[in-house]
Design an enzyme around this catalytic site. Structure first.
Site, PDB file in Angstrom:
ATOM      1  N   GLU A 116       0.826  -1.219   0.000  1.00 12.96           N
ATOM      2  CA  GLU A 116       0.000   0.000   0.000  1.00 12.96           C
ATOM      3  C   GLU A 116       0.857   1.263   0.000  1.00 12.96           C
ATOM      4  O   GLU A 116       0.368   2.346   0.345  1.00 12.96           O
ATOM      5  CB  GLU A 116      -0.959   0.012   1.213  1.00 12.96           C
ATOM      6  N   HIS A 140      -2.858   2.154   8.349  1.00 12.34           N
ATOM      7  CA  HIS A 140      -3.914   1.334   7.747  1.00 12.34           C
ATOM      8  C   HIS A 140      -4.102   0.084   8.601  1.00 12.34           C
ATOM      9  O   HIS A 140      -3.140  -0.616   8.912  1.00 12.34           O
ATOM     10  CB  HIS A 140      -3.516   0.942   6.318  1.00 12.34           C
ATOM     11  N   HIS A 142      -7.176  -3.240   9.859  1.00 10.40           N
ATOM     12  CA  HIS A 142      -8.346  -4.044   9.490  1.00 10.40           C
ATOM     13  C   HIS A 142      -9.229  -4.292  10.726  1.00 10.40           C
ATOM     14  O   HIS A 142      -9.368  -5.436  11.165  1.00 10.40           O
ATOM     15  CB  HIS A 142      -7.906  -5.401   8.929  1.00 10.40           C
ATOM     16  N   GLU A 170     -17.735  11.724  22.625  1.00  6.15           N
ATOM     17  CA  GLU A 170     -16.408  12.255  22.312  1.00  6.15           C
ATOM     18  C   GLU A 170     -16.112  12.270  20.809  1.00  6.15           C
ATOM     19  O   GLU A 170     -15.235  13.010  20.357  1.00  6.15           O
ATOM     20  CB  GLU A 170     -15.329  11.426  23.016  1.00  6.15           C
ATOM     21  N   HIS A 211     -12.839  -3.923   3.696  1.00  7.25           N
ATOM     22  CA  HIS A 211     -11.386  -4.095   3.790  1.00  7.25           C
ATOM     23  C   HIS A 211     -10.811  -3.509   5.085  1.00  7.25           C
ATOM     24  O   HIS A 211     -10.217  -4.234   5.876  1.00  7.25           O
ATOM     25  CB  HIS A 211     -10.725  -3.458   2.557  1.00  7.25           C
TER      26      HIS A 211
HETATM   27  P1  13P Z   1       1.082  -5.490   3.066  1.00  2.67           P
HETATM   28  O1  13P Z   1       1.502  -6.728   3.802  1.00  2.67           O
HETATM   29  O2  13P Z   1       1.666  -5.436   1.669  1.00  2.67           O
HETATM   30  O3  13P Z   1       1.370  -4.235   3.860  1.00  2.67           O
HETATM   31  O4  13P Z   1      -0.488  -5.557   2.828  1.00  2.67           O
HETATM   32  C1  13P Z   1      -1.375  -5.688   3.893  1.00  2.67           C
HETATM   33  C2  13P Z   1      -2.679  -5.017   3.643  1.00  2.67           C
HETATM   34  O5  13P Z   1      -3.398  -4.748   4.578  1.00  2.67           O
HETATM   35  C3  13P Z   1      -3.074  -4.688   2.260  1.00  2.67           C
HETATM   36  O6  13P Z   1      -4.168  -3.830   2.222  1.00  2.67           O
HETATM   37 ZN    ZN Z   2      -5.346  -3.887   4.067  1.00  2.54          ZN
END
Ligand code: 13P
Ligand code: ZN
Length: 276
Positions: A116, A140, A142, A170, A211
């Protein structure tokens, strides 16, 4: 100075490990980057390599030409970062066009920066411009509850912002500008990076449907705090929606306006729409 003794590296590792322990980083899920300050680069420059190949980033970020970044490696597990930072993390430098990077440190067992990287760098470019250089972290993750909501709520900035604001008093104070949403797209490329960075012009957080989410901030502490606040609020919303299809009571638009006055934040009126 030893790279692993640098405060910014220790803050980065702690943040990655905290995120893992929150359950936001299964396997290699998620990635993290920090735009290193020139004075920090100066302190470690004798410990960096300068002879590696230049590799295309997959995006063009001339605003970041010559800058250094600490990033997570592609396919590396967040679970391993604390115990093995030199194999899981990388320091990279961008060339004078902002189109290629060179590995300066890390990834000692091989590998490359996160897939990413285009999204991270395009988000950094936008945030560097709109915050006058104060923002340095792009994160980023998940988190399960945020992702779950992208299956049941309309994928609209206004709806996600308003529903998450309602879940914790908050929230409007922590993210008064709101949250953006990107519909499902193929990850890892320039297209999703462009869509995300466009949202980063006005928001500090952008959800990727089905995602995960990207957050931006000044430092590790604030950016982690933003992610934590959003995911906590998403968790409450998932619980509420699981208990009943309709809320019996909630925070009303006028109450948000009162809150805005008391906490001296500006809440855009487009999030305070009347519900049918
Ligand atoms: P990477 O391992 O390449 O960082 O990818 C993980 C991910 O969350 C892709 O969206
Ligand atoms: Zn991801």
């Amino acid at each position: 100075m030893k790279i692993l003794d640098m405060t910014f590296v220790q803050g980065f590792i702690r943040m990655a490990d905290d995120g893992f322990r929150m359950g936001w980083h299964e396997r290699n899920g998620g990635n993290l980057s920090y735009r290193i300050k020139p004075e920090e680069v100066e302190m470690i420059k004798n410990r960096l390599k300068h002879d590696g190949p230049w590799t295309p980033i997959g995006a063009s970020v001339p605003e970041l030409a010559g800058e250094y970044f600490l990033v997570t490696g592609s396919g590396k597990f967040f679970r391993d970062i604390k115990d093995d930072p030199e194999a899981t993390l990388a320091i990279i430098e961008l060339d004078e066009k902002g189109e290629n990077y060179q590995l300066k440190w890390g990834l000692v067992e091989g590998g490359k920066p996160t897939s990413e990287l285009p999204s991270h760098l395009m988000n950094h470019a936008v945030k560097k411009r709109v915050t006058n250089g104060t923002y340095r972290v792009i994160y980023h993750a998940h988190p399960a509850n945020i992702i779950a909501l992208t299956f049941v709520l309309p994928l609209e900035d206004e709806v996600f912002t308003r529903e998450l604001w309602e879940m914790a008093t908050e929230c409007p104070v922590v993210f008064p500008d709101g949250i953006g949403v990107v519909g499902w797209m193929v990850p890892g490329g320039r297209e999703i990076a462009e869509a995300t960075s466009k949202l980063m012009e006005k928001y500090d957080a952008a959800i990727w449907a089905h995602h995960g989410i990207f957050c931006a901030g000044e430092g590790a502490h604030n950016t982690f705090g933003l992610m934590h606040t959003i995911e906590k609020s998403a968790e409450i919303l998932v619980k509420v929606l699981s208990m009943a299809p309709q809320k019996r009571q909630t925070i009303q638009p006028d109450q948000f306006r009162e809150l805005a006055k008391a906490f001296q934040v500006e809440l855009p009126e487009r999030f305070l729409y009347e519900k049918k």
